[in-house]
Design a protein around this motif. Sequence first.
Motif, PDB file in Angstrom:
ATOM      1  N   VAL A  85       4.570   0.316   1.711  1.00  0.00           N
ATOM      2  CA  VAL A  85       4.886  -0.687   2.730  1.00  0.00           C
ATOM      3  C   VAL A  85       4.155  -1.977   2.362  1.00  0.00           C
ATOM      4  O   VAL A  85       3.075  -1.950   1.768  1.00  0.00           O
ATOM      5  CB  VAL A  85       4.473  -0.245   4.153  1.00  0.00           C
ATOM      6  N   VAL A  86       4.782  -3.104   2.704  1.00  0.00           N
ATOM      7  CA  VAL A  86       4.187  -4.417   2.474  1.00  0.00           C
ATOM      8  C   VAL A  86       3.576  -4.895   3.781  1.00  0.00           C
ATOM      9  O   VAL A  86       4.244  -4.905   4.831  1.00  0.00           O
ATOM     10  CB  VAL A  86       5.231  -5.420   1.965  1.00  0.00           C
TER      11      VAL A  86
ATOM     12  N   VAL B 151       0.839  -1.192   0.000  1.00  0.00           N
ATOM     13  CA  VAL B 151       0.000   0.000   0.000  1.00  0.00           C
ATOM     14  C   VAL B 151       0.872   1.239   0.000  1.00  0.00           C
ATOM     15  O   VAL B 151       2.045   1.201   0.384  1.00  0.00           O
ATOM     16  CB  VAL B 151      -0.955   0.026   1.229  1.00  0.00           C
ATOM     17  N   GLU B 152       0.306   2.322  -0.452  1.00  0.00           N
ATOM     18  CA  GLU B 152       1.042   3.584  -0.482  1.00  0.00           C
ATOM     19  C   GLU B 152       1.211   4.131   0.933  1.00  0.00           C
ATOM     20  O   GLU B 152       0.244   4.360   1.642  1.00  0.00           O
ATOM     21  CB  GLU B 152       0.289   4.607  -1.344  1.00  0.00           C
TER      22      GLU B 152
ATOM     23  N   PRO C 197      -1.757   2.980  12.086  1.00  0.00           N
ATOM     24  CA  PRO C 197      -3.127   3.292  11.672  1.00  0.00           C
ATOM     25  C   PRO C 197      -3.296   3.836  10.253  1.00  0.00           C
ATOM     26  O   PRO C 197      -4.300   3.494   9.596  1.00  0.00           O
ATOM     27  CB  PRO C 197      -3.597   4.301  12.733  1.00  0.00           C
ATOM     28  N   PRO C 198      -2.396   4.670   9.695  1.00  0.00           N
ATOM     29  CA  PRO C 198      -2.647   5.210   8.359  1.00  0.00           C
ATOM     30  C   PRO C 198      -2.776   4.162   7.253  1.00  0.00           C
ATOM     31  O   PRO C 198      -3.369   4.453   6.210  1.00  0.00           O
ATOM     32  CB  PRO C 198      -1.425   6.105   8.115  1.00  0.00           C
ATOM     33  N   VAL C 199      -2.258   2.953   7.462  1.00  0.00           N
ATOM     34  CA  VAL C 199      -2.344   1.963   6.372  1.00  0.00           C
ATOM     35  C   VAL C 199      -3.766   1.441   6.193  1.00  0.00           C
ATOM     36  O   VAL C 199      -4.079   0.829   5.169  1.00  0.00           O
ATOM     37  CB  VAL C 199      -1.373   0.786   6.578  1.00  0.00           C
ATOM     38  N   ALA C 200      -4.631   1.702   7.168  1.00  0.00           N
ATOM     39  CA  ALA C 200      -6.014   1.213   7.057  1.00  0.00           C
ATOM     40  C   ALA C 200      -6.703   1.790   5.836  1.00  0.00           C
ATOM     41  O   ALA C 200      -7.528   1.109   5.205  1.00  0.00           O
ATOM     42  CB  ALA C 200      -6.797   1.558   8.324  1.00  0.00           C
ATOM     43  N   ASP C 201      -6.400   3.025   5.474  1.00  0.00           N
ATOM     44  CA  ASP C 201      -7.060   3.690   4.355  1.00  0.00           C
ATOM     45  C   ASP C 201      -6.103   3.981   3.196  1.00  0.00           C
ATOM     46  O   ASP C 201      -6.462   4.708   2.265  1.00  0.00           O
ATOM     47  CB  ASP C 201      -7.677   5.010   4.829  1.00  0.00           C
ATOM     48  N   ALA C 202      -4.913   3.415   3.243  1.00  0.00           N
ATOM     49  CA  ALA C 202      -3.926   3.686   2.198  1.00  0.00           C
ATOM     50  C   ALA C 202      -4.296   2.941   0.916  1.00  0.00           C
ATOM     51  O   ALA C 202      -4.754   1.794   0.962  1.00  0.00           O
ATOM     52  CB  ALA C 202      -2.539   3.257   2.663  1.00  0.00           C
TER      53      ALA C 202
ATOM     54  N   VAL D  22      -4.817  -6.113   6.665  1.00  0.00           N
ATOM     55  CA  VAL D  22      -4.850  -4.652   6.748  1.00  0.00           C
ATOM     56  C   VAL D  22      -5.280  -4.220   8.151  1.00  0.00           C
ATOM     57  O   VAL D  22      -4.653  -3.342   8.768  1.00  0.00           O
ATOM     58  CB  VAL D  22      -5.799  -4.062   5.692  1.00  0.00           C
ATOM     59  N   GLU D  23      -6.329  -4.818   8.657  1.00  0.00           N
ATOM     60  CA  GLU D  23      -6.844  -4.429   9.969  1.00  0.00           C
ATOM     61  C   GLU D  23      -5.810  -4.637  11.065  1.00  0.00           C
ATOM     62  O   GLU D  23      -5.599  -3.767  11.928  1.00  0.00           O
ATOM     63  CB  GLU D  23      -8.099  -5.245  10.280  1.00  0.00           C
TER      64      GLU D  23
END
Length: 407
Positions: free
Chosen positions: A257-258, A229-230, A291-296, A283-284
């Motif tokens: 990030v992976v 994800v970005e 936390p930002p990767v939840a919506d990336a 993801v969760e």
Amino acid sequence: MTLETGVLVVGGGATGAGVARDLALRGVDVALVERGGLTSGTSGRSHGLLHSGARYAEADARGAEECLEENEILRDVAGACIRDTGGLFVQLAGDDPGYFETKRSACADVGIPTETLDGDEAREIVPDLAPETERVLRVPDAVVYPSRLVAANAGDARDHGATIHTHAPVEDVTVERGRVTGVHVGGTVGDRIEADYVVNATGAWAGEFAAMAGLDVEMRPTRGVMLSVEYAGLGPVLNRCRNPADGDIVVPHGTEVVLGTTSVPVRDPDDYGTDPREVETSVEECAAMLPPVADAPETRTWWGVRPLYAPDEDERGGRGISRGFFLLDHAADGVDDVASIVGGKLTTYRRMAEATADLVCERLDVDAPCDTADRPLPAVDRPERLDALVAEFDGQGPTDEDVVGAE
């Protein structure tokens, strides 16, 4: 026209390419065949974490020591195949503090250097780290780019006389009087190969190749999902400091990030279903740490299949226990000139290759030492040259797709 070689290595992942390089450096005539491009199996479909050993320290001290030693070796010899990031084991509110203490103590016993930081200190390193972070254990994890690593090994093997055949699937194996007399290879080879010794380095597919030679290698593959994800600027690898579970690793690249992973048994490493809930869970759970990767935005998603050796899995009890590697000398099974190398981790590929090459040299009366722990891989200070090798060997895997060719 039959092709002849001293050693035939079947499998073009990290271990197979490592075996080919090790043997070629010892002066052995080697050919490697891979049914697809290099890294098309498990190696190129990992999360790309170069383990420090900390993940396994409390469960398998020996395996952790091997990871630490190989981590240090690869930092010295692998150049742009490796990114030295460091790592954090993150304890969140609600995580068992006893597990943190056990891991810290086990790391000390193994010799893995650690540093304990509180939540505020940890957020100075990773500002977006979850507010629920109570403390972290800093360890020498790193990131490995498998496409580059495998291509570098294959390129060096070729430079020292090995022949690398991609898109060359094995179709049949002929065994007569306890020896392999021919391996029938399709694709770009389209011929029979005769070798003095055969190495089965096919990973999760080791059982399928062994069966062609009338041998039994029982594998127990599991699938795991990874997604990229970005998210720019993450420094260290993040590991959740709890018993290994779904979605407990975040691996930094440049602007991505992976996230990973899951573990679900599969019957066939080529034909298995996937479940979108695994993606959602990963993801969760990773977002609980970051936390930002939840919506990336997602850039790519892939599944990999782990090459787990069934007897070891039965003995150890499955996920969360360190998986060592196993070198199976099939002379004990009635076929004198075949060995299978199974299990293990990408981090320990070089050690797996060394053990395999030692056995092969013993069988072929070759008196030459291994020097891959001290000899740098080629072109490791020239990422563009490494990436050209990746393209030449059709070795681009999804793990490092955003990195290879971008530097």
